[in-house]
Design an enzyme around this catalytic site. Structure first.
Site, mmCIF file in Angstrom:
data_model
loop_
_atom_site.group_PDB
_atom_site.id
_atom_site.type_symbol
_atom_site.label_atom_id
_atom_site.label_comp_id
_atom_site.label_asym_id
_atom_site.label_seq_id
_atom_site.Cartn_x
_atom_site.Cartn_y
_atom_site.Cartn_z
ATOM 1 N N LYS A 12 -0.083 0.011 7.323
ATOM 2 C CA LYS A 12 0.464 0.910 8.347
ATOM 3 C C LYS A 12 1.013 0.146 9.565
ATOM 4 O O LYS A 12 0.696 -1.048 9.749
ATOM 5 C CB LYS A 12 -0.616 1.906 8.767
ATOM 6 N N ARG A 88 -9.825 2.141 -2.802
ATOM 7 C CA ARG A 88 -10.429 2.970 -1.746
ATOM 8 C C ARG A 88 -11.728 2.339 -1.229
ATOM 9 O O ARG A 88 -12.042 2.408 -0.043
ATOM 10 C CB ARG A 88 -10.626 4.402 -2.236
ATOM 11 N N ARG A 105 -10.510 -1.602 6.649
ATOM 12 C CA ARG A 105 -10.487 -0.773 7.866
ATOM 13 C C ARG A 105 -11.514 -1.242 8.889
ATOM 14 O O ARG A 105 -11.285 -1.147 10.096
ATOM 15 C CB ARG A 105 -10.679 0.691 7.495
ATOM 16 N N ASN A 115 -5.412 3.546 11.331
ATOM 17 C CA ASN A 115 -6.483 3.018 10.473
ATOM 18 C C ASN A 115 -5.995 2.008 9.433
ATOM 19 O O ASN A 115 -6.575 1.854 8.369
ATOM 20 C CB ASN A 115 -7.275 4.163 9.828
ATOM 21 N N HIS A 118 -3.285 2.869 4.018
ATOM 22 C CA HIS A 118 -3.377 4.108 3.222
ATOM 23 C C HIS A 118 -3.509 3.716 1.758
ATOM 24 O O HIS A 118 -2.915 2.735 1.321
ATOM 25 C CB HIS A 118 -2.104 4.948 3.406
#
Ligand code: CMP
Length: 141
Positions: A12, A88, A105, A115, A118
């Site tokens: 991000k 994840r 993260r 954060n 993604h």
């Protein structure tokens, strides 16, 4: 027999601004993900709204899509066994305050919106998200 799975991820704008691209990609490779394709680009607010359409109507939608169109992002198609769940796990919880030590993260995210990364949350989402950013020929191998 190994069943390879594909997933989709975005580094991000906050992580790009922190010069974290190299570190995050290193984490992917160290954790067994094969990079099928990657590109750095900027998206418009409208394009972010289409990508995050599942969140339309939520309180954070306008802010999230504004943030995602605020600067360059890096999108990647990744492949490994159990790629969706493993990515994840490597990313950590959406809210970095709850992210485990050793996750991306925990290291790079600032808050629940900024954060850092993604990742697709399921098979259907991965298919949609990969096809949103990559053409068929880019993933053909
Ligand atoms: P991501 O994995 O990109 O999927 C949707 C994003 O919405 C999520 O990461 C967060 O960045 C953001 N998000 C989810 N919940 C909230 C929230 N309560 N407030 C602000 N942003 C949120």
């Amino acid at each position: 027999m190994k069943t390879l799975q594909r997933t989709f991820t975005i580094i991000k704008p906050d992580a790009v601004r922190k010069n974290a691209i190299g570190d995050i990609i290193e984490q992917f490779e160290k954790n067994g993900f094969h990079i099928l394709c990657l590109k750095m680009l900027e998206i418009s607010k409208h394009q972010a709204e289409q990508f995050y359409a599942v969140h339309a109507g939520k309180s954070f939608f306008d802010s999230l899509t504004g943030f995602m169109s605020s600067g360059p992002i890096v999108v990647l198609a990744l492949e490994k066994e159990n790629a969706i769940a493993d990515l994840r796990k490597l990313m950590g919880a959406t809210n970095p305050a709850q992210a485990e030590e050793g996750t991306i993260r925990k290291k790079w995210a600032t808050n629940i919106e900024h954060n850092a990364i993604h990742g697709s949350d399921g098979d259907d989402t991965a298919r949609f998200e990969l096809s949103y950013f990559f053409a068929g020929y880019e993933l053909a191998q």
